[in-house]
Design a protein around this motif. Sequence first.
Motif, PDB file in Angstrom:
ATOM      1  N   GLN A 186       0.879  -1.228   0.122  1.00 64.42           N
ATOM      2  CA  GLN A 186      -0.136  -0.030  -0.065  1.00 64.42           C
ATOM      3  C   GLN A 186       0.732   1.354  -0.011  1.00 64.42           C
ATOM      4  O   GLN A 186       0.453   1.939  -0.800  1.00 64.42           O
ATOM      5  CB  GLN A 186      -1.072   0.061   1.231  1.00 64.42           C
ATOM      6  CG  GLN A 186      -2.049   1.222   1.152  1.00 64.42           C
ATOM      7  CD  GLN A 186      -2.786   1.178  -0.104  1.00 64.42           C
ATOM      8  OE1 GLN A 186      -3.758   0.092  -0.201  1.00 64.42           O
ATOM      9  NE2 GLN A 186      -2.719   2.279  -0.685  1.00 64.42           N
ATOM     10  N   GLN A 187       1.995   1.231   0.644  1.00 62.44           N
ATOM     11  CA  GLN A 187       2.830   2.266   0.852  1.00 62.44           C
ATOM     12  C   GLN A 187       3.576   2.582  -0.888  1.00 62.44           C
ATOM     13  O   GLN A 187       3.790   3.785  -1.007  1.00 62.44           O
ATOM     14  CB  GLN A 187       3.932   2.077   1.967  1.00 62.44           C
ATOM     15  CG  GLN A 187       3.603   2.271   3.230  1.00 62.44           C
ATOM     16  CD  GLN A 187       4.557   1.916   4.189  1.00 62.44           C
ATOM     17  OE1 GLN A 187       5.615   1.262   3.925  1.00 62.44           O
ATOM     18  NE2 GLN A 187       4.365   2.448   5.734  1.00 62.44           N
ATOM     19  N   TYR A 188       3.639   1.391  -1.226  1.00 60.95           N
ATOM     20  CA  TYR A 188       4.592   1.480  -2.470  1.00 60.95           C
ATOM     21  C   TYR A 188       3.678   2.274  -3.480  1.00 60.95           C
ATOM     22  O   TYR A 188       4.083   3.221  -4.048  1.00 60.95           O
ATOM     23  CB  TYR A 188       4.851  -0.063  -3.346  1.00 60.95           C
ATOM     24  CG  TYR A 188       6.161  -0.704  -2.339  1.00 60.95           C
ATOM     25  CD1 TYR A 188       6.681  -0.292  -1.475  1.00 60.95           C
ATOM     26  CD2 TYR A 188       6.224  -1.898  -3.045  1.00 60.95           C
ATOM     27  CE1 TYR A 188       7.637  -0.940  -0.910  1.00 60.95           C
ATOM     28  CE2 TYR A 188       7.094  -2.754  -2.463  1.00 60.95           C
ATOM     29  CZ  TYR A 188       8.028  -2.195  -1.349  1.00 60.95           C
ATOM     30  OH  TYR A 188       9.015  -2.764  -1.052  1.00 60.95           O
ATOM     31  N   VAL A 189       2.273   1.733  -3.524  1.00 57.02           N
ATOM     32  CA  VAL A 189       1.676   2.555  -4.786  1.00 57.02           C
ATOM     33  C   VAL A 189       0.898   3.734  -4.107  1.00 57.02           C
ATOM     34  O   VAL A 189       0.496   4.612  -4.889  1.00 57.02           O
ATOM     35  CB  VAL A 189       0.039   1.562  -4.836  1.00 57.02           C
ATOM     36  CG1 VAL A 189       0.520   0.093  -5.542  1.00 57.02           C
ATOM     37  CG2 VAL A 189      -0.715   1.320  -3.733  1.00 57.02           C
ATOM     38  N   ASP A 190       1.246   4.129  -3.083  1.00 54.48           N
ATOM     39  CA  ASP A 190       0.865   5.582  -2.447  1.00 54.48           C
ATOM     40  C   ASP A 190       1.952   6.563  -2.828  1.00 54.48           C
ATOM     41  O   ASP A 190       1.777   7.461  -2.289  1.00 54.48           O
ATOM     42  CB  ASP A 190       0.436   5.481  -1.084  1.00 54.48           C
ATOM     43  CG  ASP A 190      -0.982   4.901  -0.751  1.00 54.48           C
ATOM     44  OD1 ASP A 190      -1.933   5.117  -1.707  1.00 54.48           O
ATOM     45  OD2 ASP A 190      -1.462   4.725   0.384  1.00 54.48           O
ATOM     46  N   GLY A 191       2.950   6.051  -3.196  1.00 55.56           N
ATOM     47  CA  GLY A 191       4.309   6.983  -3.312  1.00 55.56           C
ATOM     48  C   GLY A 191       4.922   7.174  -2.446  1.00 55.56           C
ATOM     49  O   GLY A 191       5.761   8.222  -2.400  1.00 55.56           O
TER      50      GLY A 191
END
Length: 333
Positions: A186-191
């Motif tokens: 989730q952190q990855y896709v949230d930038g």
Amino acid sequence: MKFTSFFYTLPALLLLGYSIPLVVAQIPDSQLSPDCQMPRPATLNSVNDFLAMGHFQQDCLKDVSAAVSTFTQAIKLNPYAEEPYYHRANAYAAMENYQAAVADYSKVIQKNTGRLGLTSAAYWNRARAYEKLGEKTKAISDLTQLIGNNRGPNADEYVFRANLYKDVGNKQSAIADYKVAEKLLQQYVDGVFDTGYMDDRYQQMLDKTRKELSSMGVAVTIPKVTTGSILRTIATTEVERALNLARFIPSSPNIQYFDTQLEDLYQQLATTQPQVDKSVVKNLISNAAYEKMDSLKTERSQLLAKYTPYHPNIKLIDIQTTELESLIRRNKF
């Protein structure tokens, strides 16, 4: 990760330490893979020469067996170097000779010089080889070594280990790893880690991880609005605004519509968690602008086959390109 006959025999003198270059016969371009990007080594006179030839054989000639033989020659030249073992291991894995691959990855891990940064990759690839051999407990051990080496958390490692725990019937450990992976993804896709992980692969991994957790009876809460979706919408809207500036003045209702949207989006971004650095927003906007400029360039070339450069449609594309270039400049650091 990728597990990364034509045979060259060194004269005995070279094996004893003498430097005698071997001239490599030219290979017709018709024998090369169309996607070959590697030059042919001109001579075979050092470990690096043999490594380059091995990669050329594997990537350009698609001759993995020859690559194994050539990497073996590099090992004979310098049995203490870890790099030839690593590349031969990848070649063995490509041949599905996983026992030999494990042996060579183990050599890299035993040497563990840290100089070339191959140890972590060797653990990862050896875990994959162990999985192929059905030795899942050993694969879990290698992944545990990777996860505990203080390089920072890596979602791929947690997902892989979770899958293995699931396969061996260790449900609780699998759930624990899937939970860590879900948070990271989730952190990855949230930038959170800049734009490097904001691609479809990680979104697909996130979706699959949540399905695995649900199948194990774990309640999963999916946020309705994520930082990543807001970021992508901002980038798209900024590009659309720039394109419309080629048609309307800034005070036009058409432009004001985009300005209102962007104001709302930036306000949403300011209240979302986790917060991202401003550079993430700037990178996404610039990348979206560059992508649109590429499509405009293609469209312009097609129109030039029919019209002069002064045709209204071509002039519009030129103005839109100028506006996109201005948008990119405004988003430079």
